[in-house]
Scaffold this motif. Sequence first.
Motif, PDB file in Angstrom:
ATOM      1  N   UNK A 147      22.926  13.545   1.693  1.00  0.00           N
ATOM      2  CA  UNK A 147      23.871  12.428   1.566  1.00  0.00           C
ATOM      3  C   UNK A 147      23.968  11.852   0.167  1.00  0.00           C
ATOM      4  N   UNK A 148      22.981  12.121  -0.680  1.00  0.00           N
ATOM      5  CA  UNK A 148      22.932  11.481  -1.991  1.00  0.00           C
ATOM      6  C   UNK A 148      22.279  10.117  -1.975  1.00  0.00           C
ATOM      7  N   UNK A 149      21.779   9.669  -0.814  1.00  0.00           N
ATOM      8  CA  UNK A 149      21.094   8.373  -0.738  1.00  0.00           C
ATOM      9  C   UNK A 149      19.779   8.417  -1.516  1.00  0.00           C
ATOM     10  N   UNK A 150      19.369   7.250  -2.026  1.00  0.00           N
ATOM     11  CA  UNK A 150      18.086   7.162  -2.721  1.00  0.00           C
ATOM     12  C   UNK A 150      16.929   7.267  -1.730  1.00  0.00           C
ATOM     13  N   UNK A 151      15.826   7.840  -2.215  1.00  0.00           N
ATOM     14  CA  UNK A 151      14.591   7.923  -1.425  1.00  0.00           C
ATOM     15  C   UNK A 151      13.489   7.192  -2.193  1.00  0.00           C
ATOM     16  N   UNK A 152      13.332   5.884  -1.997  1.00  0.00           N
ATOM     17  CA  UNK A 152      12.275   5.152  -2.697  1.00  0.00           C
ATOM     18  C   UNK A 152      10.880   5.586  -2.227  1.00  0.00           C
ATOM     19  N   UNK A 153       9.935   5.520  -3.129  1.00  0.00           N
ATOM     20  CA  UNK A 153       8.542   5.877  -2.868  1.00  0.00           C
ATOM     21  C   UNK A 153       8.003   5.129  -1.648  1.00  0.00           C
ATOM     22  N   UNK A 154       7.527   5.884  -0.664  1.00  0.00           N
ATOM     23  CA  UNK A 154       6.846   5.406   0.547  1.00  0.00           C
ATOM     24  C   UNK A 154       7.750   4.716   1.567  1.00  0.00           C
ATOM     25  N   UNK A 155       9.044   4.593   1.299  1.00  0.00           N
ATOM     26  CA  UNK A 155       9.929   3.933   2.260  1.00  0.00           C
ATOM     27  C   UNK A 155      10.491   4.961   3.239  1.00  0.00           C
ATOM     28  N   UNK A 156      10.197   4.784   4.522  1.00  0.00           N
ATOM     29  CA  UNK A 156      10.694   5.715   5.538  1.00  0.00           C
ATOM     30  C   UNK A 156      12.213   5.824   5.450  1.00  0.00           C
ATOM     31  N   UNK A 157      12.700   7.049   5.557  1.00  0.00           N
ATOM     32  CA  UNK A 157      14.137   7.288   5.396  1.00  0.00           C
ATOM     33  C   UNK A 157      14.601   8.311   6.428  1.00  0.00           C
ATOM     34  N   UNK A 158      15.587   7.938   7.220  1.00  0.00           N
ATOM     35  CA  UNK A 158      16.164   8.872   8.182  1.00  0.00           C
ATOM     36  C   UNK A 158      17.214   9.724   7.483  1.00  0.00           C
ATOM     37  N   UNK A 159      17.074  11.050   7.608  1.00  0.00           N
ATOM     38  CA  UNK A 159      18.016  11.966   6.978  1.00  0.00           C
ATOM     39  C   UNK A 159      19.292  12.023   7.804  1.00  0.00           C
ATOM     40  N   UNK A 160      20.348  11.447   7.274  1.00  0.00           N
ATOM     41  CA  UNK A 160      21.596  11.408   8.044  1.00  0.00           C
ATOM     42  C   UNK A 160      22.166  12.812   8.273  1.00  0.00           C
ATOM     43  N   UNK A 161      21.861  13.715   7.361  1.00  0.00           N
ATOM     44  CA  UNK A 161      22.324  15.084   7.551  1.00  0.00           C
ATOM     45  C   UNK A 161      21.451  15.892   8.493  1.00  0.00           C
ATOM     46  N   UNK A 162      20.361  15.281   8.952  1.00  0.00           N
ATOM     47  CA  UNK A 162      19.433  15.929   9.889  1.00  0.00           C
ATOM     48  C   UNK A 162      18.914  14.831  10.813  1.00  0.00           C
ATOM     49  N   UNK A 163      19.692  14.416  11.811  1.00  0.00           N
ATOM     50  CA  UNK A 163      19.434  13.179  12.566  1.00  0.00           C
ATOM     51  C   UNK A 163      18.131  13.155  13.339  1.00  0.00           C
ATOM     52  N   UNK A 164      17.499  14.280  13.547  1.00  0.00           N
ATOM     53  CA  UNK A 164      16.207  14.302  14.239  1.00  0.00           C
ATOM     54  C   UNK A 164      15.032  14.008  13.306  1.00  0.00           C
ATOM     55  N   UNK A 165      15.281  13.855  11.992  1.00  0.00           N
ATOM     56  CA  UNK A 165      14.196  13.813  11.016  1.00  0.00           C
ATOM     57  C   UNK A 165      14.173  12.514  10.210  1.00  0.00           C
ATOM     58  N   UNK A 166      13.013  11.865  10.208  1.00  0.00           N
ATOM     59  CA  UNK A 166      12.701  10.794   9.260  1.00  0.00           C
ATOM     60  C   UNK A 166      11.659  11.341   8.297  1.00  0.00           C
ATOM     61  N   UNK A 167      11.735  10.973   7.021  1.00  0.00           N
ATOM     62  CA  UNK A 167      10.749  11.438   6.044  1.00  0.00           C
ATOM     63  C   UNK A 167      10.049  10.245   5.417  1.00  0.00           C
ATOM     64  N   UNK A 168       8.822  10.478   4.962  1.00  0.00           N
ATOM     65  CA  UNK A 168       8.116   9.489   4.154  1.00  0.00           C
ATOM     66  C   UNK A 168       8.003  10.060   2.746  1.00  0.00           C
ATOM     67  N   UNK A 169       8.834   9.579   1.827  1.00  0.00           N
ATOM     68  CA  UNK A 169       8.891  10.170   0.483  1.00  0.00           C
ATOM     69  C   UNK A 169       7.702   9.730  -0.370  1.00  0.00           C
TER      70      UNK A 169
END
Length: 223
Positions: A147-169
Motif C-alpha cells: 500500500x505504501x503505508x509507513x511501518x513505524x518501529x514496533x507498531x503493529x500494522x495490518x497489511x491491507x494487501x494481505x488482510x489475514x496478516x498483521x506484522x510487528x516491524x
Amino acid sequence: MAELKKDMTHAEAAAHLREEVTNTAKREIAPLLLMPNEGAPPTSGYFSVVRGIFTETDYLGALYRGWDGNRRDKIATTAKAVAFFREAYSAGTGNSLYDVHGKLLVEMYRMGTVHLHAPKVFENPDSSTRLLGWALMDEPTGIDPTTGDELPHLELHQLRGWPDMTVIPVSLTRLFEDFLLAIEYFAKLLDGEAASEGSQQLELWRQTADALSEPEEKLNVSW
C-alpha cells in the motif's frame, strides 16, 4: 579492562557494560548495519543483526535478574530476556512498546532467528488477523509494499494487501541504537545504586557474574 569476574563492584559492573558489552556490539554488530555515508555495503545483515542483539540481550537479562544457583542452564532464560526488554529497553529509550511487545519480540525474532533461521510467524484465529508476522527494515521507518503505508518501529500494522496478516516491524538501526541505550540504562542503574549505597541490583549481578567466572560443570567429553 572491564572483564567479567567475581565480586565486582558497582563501578566495575557499569564499566563492563559500557566498555566490554558496548564495544563488542559496535565491533561485531554495527558493521552489519546499513549506515549512510560510511561506505557500507548496499544491504544490511538483517537476521545476523537480530541474532546478535537478541543473544546479547540474553546475557544482559541474566546479569539484570540474577541466578538462584540451582541449575546453570537457567542462568540465562527467556523470562529474563523478556524482563530486560520490558524494563531496561522501555525505560532506556522511553518507548513503552518494548514493554508491550517484549515477550512477542523474543518469541518471534530471537527464537526464530537463533533456532530456525528466520523470525517466526504465529497463527491465532481469535486475534484481529489470523496471522502475525515480521518485517525487518534498514531505515527507522519502513514501507508496506502492498500500500505504501509507513511501518513505524514496533507498531503493529495490518497489511491491507494481505488482510489475514498483521506484522510487528523492527528497524535494525533503531533496534541497535535502542540496545545501546538499554545498556546505558543498566549502567546508570548500577551507578545510582552505588550513590545511594544500595546493593540489590549488584547482588543480582554478582549471582550471575560469579557463576560465569567459574568453569562449567564436568563435561562427559574427552579432549
